[in-house]
Design an enzyme around this catalytic site. Structure first.
Site, PDB file in Angstrom:
ATOM      1  N   PHE A  92     -15.061 -59.200 -30.735  1.00 31.25           N
ATOM      2  CA  PHE A  92     -15.215 -58.510 -29.467  1.00 31.25           C
ATOM      3  C   PHE A  92     -14.847 -57.069 -29.721  1.00 31.25           C
ATOM      4  O   PHE A  92     -13.717 -56.764 -30.088  1.00 31.25           O
ATOM      5  CB  PHE A  92     -14.276 -59.150 -28.445  1.00 31.25           C
ATOM      6  N   ARG A 140     -18.994 -48.642 -26.439  1.00 33.94           N
ATOM      7  CA  ARG A 140     -19.163 -48.509 -24.990  1.00 33.94           C
ATOM      8  C   ARG A 140     -19.241 -47.046 -24.580  1.00 33.94           C
ATOM      9  O   ARG A 140     -20.105 -46.654 -23.799  1.00 33.94           O
ATOM     10  CB  ARG A 140     -17.967 -49.196 -24.313  1.00 33.94           C
ATOM     11  N   GLU A 154     -21.877 -56.829 -21.255  1.00 32.70           N
ATOM     12  CA  GLU A 154     -22.355 -56.290 -22.527  1.00 32.70           C
ATOM     13  C   GLU A 154     -22.934 -57.379 -23.417  1.00 32.70           C
ATOM     14  O   GLU A 154     -23.608 -57.089 -24.396  1.00 32.70           O
ATOM     15  CB  GLU A 154     -21.217 -55.550 -23.222  1.00 32.70           C
ATOM     16  N   HIS A 181     -18.294 -47.886 -18.125  1.00 32.33           N
ATOM     17  CA  HIS A 181     -19.076 -48.982 -18.704  1.00 32.33           C
ATOM     18  C   HIS A 181     -20.540 -48.573 -18.660  1.00 32.33           C
ATOM     19  O   HIS A 181     -20.995 -48.007 -17.671  1.00 32.33           O
ATOM     20  CB  HIS A 181     -18.836 -50.248 -17.871  1.00 32.33           C
ATOM     21  N   GLN A 207     -12.494 -45.208 -18.540  1.00 27.01           N
ATOM     22  CA  GLN A 207     -13.589 -45.792 -19.306  1.00 27.01           C
ATOM     23  C   GLN A 207     -14.798 -46.034 -18.392  1.00 27.01           C
ATOM     24  O   GLN A 207     -14.671 -46.661 -17.337  1.00 27.01           O
ATOM     25  CB  GLN A 207     -13.134 -47.124 -19.912  1.00 27.01           C
ATOM     26  N   LEU A 261     -21.132 -54.963 -12.729  1.00 22.11           N
ATOM     27  CA  LEU A 261     -21.407 -54.962 -14.167  1.00 22.11           C
ATOM     28  C   LEU A 261     -22.461 -55.965 -14.587  1.00 22.11           C
ATOM     29  O   LEU A 261     -22.497 -57.094 -14.105  1.00 22.11           O
ATOM     30  CB  LEU A 261     -20.131 -55.285 -14.952  1.00 22.11           C
ATOM     31  N   ARG A 315     -10.353 -48.104 -24.633  1.00 21.47           N
ATOM     32  CA  ARG A 315      -9.690 -49.406 -24.641  1.00 21.47           C
ATOM     33  C   ARG A 315     -10.413 -50.374 -25.574  1.00 21.47           C
ATOM     34  O   ARG A 315     -11.625 -50.515 -25.514  1.00 21.47           O
ATOM     35  CB  ARG A 315      -9.670 -49.972 -23.219  1.00 21.47           C
ATOM     36  N   HIS A 343     -15.114 -47.923 -14.868  1.00 22.12           N
ATOM     37  CA  HIS A 343     -14.737 -49.307 -15.142  1.00 22.12           C
ATOM     38  C   HIS A 343     -13.235 -49.542 -15.296  1.00 22.12           C
ATOM     39  O   HIS A 343     -12.715 -50.547 -14.837  1.00 22.12           O
ATOM     40  CB  HIS A 343     -15.457 -49.762 -16.415  1.00 22.12           C
TER      41      HIS A 343
END
Length: 575
Positions: A121, A285, A254, A237, A235, A251, A385, A350
């Protein structure tokens, strides 16, 4: 309006998402008197939206993984703005966090031999993200609620906290009201744990729902005398939907790119070739968000100001098995069949990577008796992050802060209180309830969201930030003339008025810190300062009274520093 309720407890937890519940559980398990309050139903807390997974170097899939490597990956991904001490606490405590969830009865995805499954991830060196389908956050929230109920933790989830109460510079409780009937709540407490989220709802498109993450934690902490750290580091997204407007920013996981989805502009060009020809849609991202933003700004976006994400070339079976939530979401919100049609998306606010200034080890603020955890706090994420770190942070620091708040409460020989502070808190509510001005609270909130999107979005520059501050000045002037109208449905209008105050403070902190950070680093893109500035490898700490101070970041311990390397991204989605 009913008479005021007065409650006393040892520790008050504000926020009933993952971090708040984990802290409350720790306190209850220690036998400490605790009360948790929230402004939305506990089952619907923001934590429940987290899909991807939770990080811990368990080594169930890759035995060579270590907490040190987890720490190294986190610091590298933070663009060296994370506090190494906070990172070490989380990386070392992660396995215990997973054990706690198992102890509370959480069902993780497992291998056939019973090991917890872990997957790649984001920019992780090894497979270290544990998960439960694509609803990990929801499962964690359910698990924590069940454990809190077993321990009979009292939870009030219709109470909106309007301010923290201090006497002689120390916390002695909080004041609020019931959002349904307006009943005042005076809560006396030795310690208060702030777990009320971040501030990403102050942008026009946000993955947060209405009335959550409006900067409540920031305002409550600052008004009590605390400061904020790195509020400009937010952040974005890459893939939030545009329509319907009521759900703008929702969202699209991803995983859609990870399974082979492609991005195109309005001209049909697969534009990631311009920005990361090697990784294309599997890029980071922040880079994918910047690419989409640039396409839209330069006139190659759709009519609605977006780009296209297309998975329709994938087998229907793959989509239904691997992307069920994406399929369901688009059907429900747009009656759009992603097996046949493209999805229109744009970058969306996000995650707040900055937050309330806290001690790196205890998460205590500078106000005795006040702590902050989760997205309300700062120190772990820096300028980007690492995917999967937010959920483990809740568990590690929820436990630690619960312990420290309990110790603080036990150490008090007396607790000063202030009748003046209580009267002022009551007065602020009464003043707003009596406000008969012409300005509509909702329209002012929208004005803040518009100015933040226009002037402090994915890309910023000095002229835009200054224009944003000038607009904010004008909005704050209009806020003096609001009208509040409680109705048969309750006191939501009053809650929105306090949300508006929070949003204005969070917007000011963000704009001023973004102006000060004259560089491009991670999520923070300054078009007038496109390079990273080594002298700005610092945290920016903000308060409305002292402005911004630069805080140096401690040296990275050698055993972690030597593990910071470029991670191979071959075939992996970099989140």
């Amino acid at each position: 309006m009913k008479p005021e309720q007065q409650i006393s407890t040892s520790v008050l937890v504000i926020g009933t998402g993952g971090s708040g519940l984990r802290a409350a559980i720790e306190l209850a398990e220690q036998g400490v008197d605790v009360l948790a309050v929230g402004k939305r139903p506990r089952h619907d807390a923001h934590t429940s939206l987290a899909a991807g997974g939770i990080n811990a170097a368990l080594g169930t899939m890759d035995e060579e993984d270590t907490w040190e490597q987890h720490a190294a990956d986190t610091i590298k991904e933070s663009y060296f703005l994370a506090d190494p001490r906070t990172v070490q606490v989380v990386a070392q405590g992660a396995a215990r966090g997973i054990e706690d969830l198992e102890r509370y009865g959480m069902n993780f995805a497992r291998e056939q031999d019973g090991r917890i499954s872990q997957r790649f991830f984001g920019a992780h060196t090894f497979r270290r993200t544990a998960f439960a389908g694509d609803y990990t956050g929801l499962e964690i929230q359910r698990t924590l609620i069940n454990r809190a109920e077993q321990l009979q933790v009292p939870i009030l989830d219709t109470v909106y906290i309007t301010e923290l109460l201090t006497a002689e510079g120390k916390i002695f409780g909080a004041y609020g009201f019931d959002v349904n009937n307006g009943t005042g709540y005076l809560i006396h407490a030795d310690a208060v744990i702030l777990a009320a989220g971040g501030h990403n709802r102050i942008w026009r498109r946000s993955s947060s729902r209405r009335d959550e993450n409006t900067g409540d934690s920031f305002r409550l902490a600052v008004q009590a005398g605390a400061r904020l750290r790195d509020p400009e580091l937010v952040q974005f997204h890459p893939s939030g939907i545009i329509e319907p407007e009521s759900d703008a920013g929702t969202l699209i996981s991803e995983a859609a790119r990870g399974e082979g989805g492609i991005l195109t502009n309005a001209l049909g060009e697969r534009f990631m070739a311009r920005y990361d020809a090697k990784r294309m849609e599997l890029s980071t991202r922040d880079r994918v968000a910047l690419a989409a933003y640039t396409e839209i700004r330069e006139g190659r976006g759709t009519e609605n100001g977006g780009v296209w994400l297309d998975v329709s070339h994938l087998d229907r079976e793959v989509i239904m098995k691997r992307l069920p939530r994406v399929y369901q979401t688009m059907m429900e919100l747009q009656m759009l069949d992603i097996t046949q049609q493209k999805i229109e998306i744009a970058p969306t606010a996000h995650y707040s990577m900055g937050g309330v200034w806290v001690d790196p080890l205890t998460h205590a603020t500078e106000v005795p008796g006040l702590y902050a955890i989760g997205e309300a706090s700062s120190g772990l994420h820096g300028a980007n992050r690492l995917g999967g770190n937010s959920l483990i942070e809740l568990l590690v620091f929820g436990r630690i802060v619960g312990q420290h708040a309990a110790e603080y409460s036990a150490s008090l020989t007396s607790q000063p209180r202030s009748a003046k502070a209580i009267a002022a808190a009551r007065g602020h509510i009464a003043e707003l309830l009596g406000a008969q001005g012409q300005e509509n609270v909702r329209s002012l909130q929208r004005a803040i969201r518009n100015l933040m999107t226009d002037h402090a979005g994915v890309v910023r520059d000095e002229a835009g930030l200054l224009e944003g501050l000038a607009k904010l000045d004008a909005i704050e002037a209009r806020m003096q003339n609001v009208g509040i109208h409680p109705d048969i449905a309750g006191y939501q209008d009053l809650a929105h008025a306090f949300d508006l105050q929070s949003s204005a403070l969070a917007a000011r902190a963000t704009l001023e810190a973004a102006l000060e950070r004259r560089e491009t680093r991670g999520c923070h893109n300054r078009s007038d300062y496109p390079a990273m500035d080594p002298s700005l490898q610092v945290n920016l700490v903000w308060s409305p009274t002292s402005g911004i101070t630069r805080e140096s970041i401690p040296q990275i311990p050698e055993q972690i520093a030597e593990l910071i390397t470029e991670v191979s991204q071959e075939g992996k989605l970099v989140e």
